[in-house]
Design a protein around this motif. Structure first.
Motif, mmCIF file in Angstrom:
data_model
loop_
_atom_site.group_PDB
_atom_site.id
_atom_site.type_symbol
_atom_site.label_atom_id
_atom_site.label_comp_id
_atom_site.label_asym_id
_atom_site.label_seq_id
_atom_site.Cartn_x
_atom_site.Cartn_y
_atom_site.Cartn_z
ATOM 1 N N ILE A 1 -2.588 4.732 0.795
ATOM 2 C CA ILE A 1 -1.228 4.701 1.593
ATOM 3 C C ILE A 1 -0.458 5.759 1.435
ATOM 4 N N THR A 2 0.216 6.350 2.618
ATOM 5 C CA THR A 2 1.345 7.137 2.548
ATOM 6 C C THR A 2 2.613 6.400 2.666
ATOM 7 N N VAL A 3 3.316 6.628 1.583
ATOM 8 C CA VAL A 3 4.783 5.970 1.510
ATOM 9 C C VAL A 3 5.871 6.805 1.851
ATOM 10 N N ASN A 4 6.852 6.511 2.807
ATOM 11 C CA ASN A 4 7.940 7.382 2.908
ATOM 12 C C ASN A 4 9.207 6.869 1.886
ATOM 13 N N ILE B 1 8.608 2.919 2.077
ATOM 14 C CA ILE B 1 7.993 2.207 3.659
ATOM 15 C C ILE B 1 6.861 2.706 3.862
ATOM 16 N N VAL B 2 6.038 1.704 4.049
ATOM 17 C CA VAL B 2 4.377 2.215 4.393
ATOM 18 C C VAL B 2 4.611 3.112 5.539
ATOM 19 N N GLN B 3 4.084 4.170 5.760
ATOM 20 C CA GLN B 3 4.436 5.246 6.776
ATOM 21 C C GLN B 3 2.802 5.117 7.497
ATOM 22 N N ARG B 4 1.779 5.221 6.880
ATOM 23 C CA ARG B 4 0.091 5.184 7.589
ATOM 24 C C ARG B 4 -0.591 5.029 6.300
ATOM 25 N N ILE B 5 -1.693 4.339 6.875
ATOM 26 C CA ILE B 5 -3.015 3.996 5.978
ATOM 27 C C ILE B 5 -4.222 4.434 6.429
ATOM 28 N N ASP B 6 -4.833 5.122 5.380
ATOM 29 C CA ASP B 6 -6.238 5.797 5.799
ATOM 30 C C ASP B 6 -7.071 5.630 4.536
ATOM 31 N N GLY C 1 5.250 -0.104 7.985
ATOM 32 C CA GLY C 1 6.433 -0.728 8.187
ATOM 33 C C GLY C 1 6.710 -1.362 6.953
ATOM 34 N N ASP C 2 5.937 -1.876 6.296
ATOM 35 C CA ASP C 2 5.901 -2.815 5.090
ATOM 36 C C ASP C 2 6.741 -2.045 3.920
ATOM 37 N N ARG C 3 7.646 -2.780 3.211
ATOM 38 C CA ARG C 3 8.202 -2.289 1.925
ATOM 39 C C ARG C 3 7.455 -2.311 0.861
ATOM 40 N N ILE C 4 7.407 -1.136 0.072
ATOM 41 C CA ILE C 4 6.579 -1.271 -1.022
ATOM 42 C C ILE C 4 7.264 -0.606 -2.356
ATOM 43 N N ARG C 5 6.989 -1.487 -3.519
ATOM 44 C CA ARG C 5 7.418 -0.634 -4.616
ATOM 45 C C ARG C 5 6.237 -0.216 -5.678
#
Length: 451
Positions: free
Chosen positions: A150-153, A141-146, A175-179
């Motif tokens: 992209i930092t992914v949990n 899950i996308v946690q933050r973007i800088d 909050g987006d889901r990511i693969r």
């Protein structure tokens, strides 16, 4: 009944996934550090966890002597026998120390050591778990973007999807889901760094592994894959079973399997190419959907000249050379695409003579040839103005070109008089594709778009 400390160790070990013995060793080290901080470093200490009573025990070891000169390392025989009736001179006597009197500062120091050791242990657990998942697809899950990416949990840890590993024009929100594909797992001072990618060719391969059962079972294999992320990709597939069509297996019923991959890659067009042991046939398949009429193979330089009908030239090359570029990377052969008309001209001596001029490109030679200037003699007779219009070069370049023509014409060579080696030069091998009855690339390859 187990003490509160013992239960706490068991709970932390269970919840954090840290080895129980690692926690106990950490606790022992922390207490030893606290004692030394309070009393100094000259003590000979031994700190152990008593499993039976569930408590930490600290012992200070002193040598039994007759006359004490160092109270921190020696004890008199009289004092020693008060603690142990069997003590003798020269014995090492362990005297139990109370950990209750360590004080606030020492206790705080012990706490910091425990916290740090626990963090280190947690990082080691995360590293050990994810280093074995390198090369897999992972969900998060996308946690933050800088600006760094992209930092992914991803559950127990965080991963980074750098900007260069993101598909162009792809947008994610918090909050987006990511693969993504696990590209690397590194050990750094802050803990394990898990690097993800959505542009790597193996991300495409792993997506097909998850969508196509025949690939997961080993019946169909992906030999090679190459991408221009977000735009177009090519994969080469082969089947171990004559009853299974590798292209059809990857496409699926009504394109269902490949469409799932296309949607994950945000509409990236995918060409599924049947692999062939014959390099020429493999290149023909890779250049689909263009129709190929002839292939000239140069084994020494690992290059091929592909001849296509004039109306197929732009299709074979693709937008900004994309099709031939991807085909070249997929097959690992250098590919030059030419039209039949240009190939016919190149076989003529006059056209080859024009190409000897340093400033003359293939495109310029084509324009000259179409204008009736088919030899060096014709070029020498043409006016500078005409040549400037046809070559689109400056007057100075054209005049230099005409000087070079005169120099070439003045050199008299008699090639026929030169003795030839019996074996002769190694000529590139020509292979007719359509004339030999081979299926065209259009029928041999499925092309799927995100439309």
């Amino acid at each position: 009944m187990a003490s509160e400390l013992k239960m706490l160790i068991d709970q932390v070990s269970r919840e954090k996934g840290i080895d129980r013995q690692t926690l106990i060793s950490t606790l022992e080290e922390a207490i030893k550090s606290a004692i030394k901080k309070k009393y100094g470093n000259r003590f000979d200490l031994d700190v152990t966890f008593n499993e039976e009573f569930g408590e930490i025990e600290a012992f200070q070891f002193k040598e039994v002597v007759e006359h004490v000169t160092d109270h921190e390392k020696e004890v008199s025989l009289e004092e020693a026998r008060a603690l142990d009736a069997e003590a003798e001179l020269g014995d090492e006597l362990g005297i139990r120390m109370s950990t209750d009197a360590l004080g606030r500062i020492a206790a705080q120091s012990a706490k910091q050591v425990i916290i740090q050791k626990m963090k280190d242990a947690e990082r080691e657990v995360v590293y050990d778990e994810y280093k074995g998942r390198k090369g897999e697809i992972i969900n998060g899950i996308v946690q933050r973007i800088d600006k760094n990416g992209i930092t992914v949990n991803i559950g127990q840890a965080e991963a980074i999807l750098p900007s260069k590993e993101q598909i162009p024009r792809e947008v994610f929100r918090q909050g987006d889901r990511i693969r993504a594909y696990v590209l690397d797992v590194k050990k750094i001072s802050k803990g394990p760094q898990i690097v993800l990618s959505r542009t790597h060719p193996h991300f495409l391969i792993q997506l097909f592994h998850s969508e196509v059962p025949e690939i997961a079972e080993g019946i169909v294999s992906i030999i090679a894959a190459n991408r221009e992320p977000g735009s177009r990709a090519k994969i080469a597939v082969v089947s171990k079973s004559p009853d299974v069509d590798p292209v059809g297996a990857c496409v699926g019923m009504k394109g269902s399997r490949v469409q799932n991959v296309v949607q994950e890659l945000r509409g990236e067009k995918i060409d599924i190419v049947p692999w062939n042991m014959d390099p020429a046939k493999f290149v023909v398949n890779a250049l689909a959907p263009a129709i190929i009429s002839k292939v000239i193979i140069d084994q020494n330089n690992r290059s091929m000249e592909v001849i296509v009908p004039d109306d197929q030239l732009s299709l074979a090359i693709g937008k900004r050379g994309q099709n031939v570029r991807l085909a070249s990377k997929l097959t690992n052969w250098r590919i030059d695409v030419n039209s039949e008309s240009r190939y016919g001209r190149k076989k003529q001596a006059g056209y080859q003579a024009l190409l000897q001029l340093p400033h003359l490109t293939n495109e310029m030679a084509d324009r000259l040839y179409e204008a009736g200037i088919t030899s060096l003699e014709d070029l020498a007779e043409a006016s500078a103005t005409e040549l400037m219009d046809l070559t689109r070069q400056s007057k100075a370049v054209v005049e230099e070109m005409k000087i070079q023509v005169q120099e070439l014409l003045s050199v008299k060579t008699d090639a026929a008089a030169e003795p030839m080696d019996e074996a002769g030069p190694v000529e590139p091998q020509e292979q007719d594709i359509l004339e030999a009855g081979e299926p065209s690339a259009e029928s041999a390859t499925e092309r799927v778009s995100g439309e």
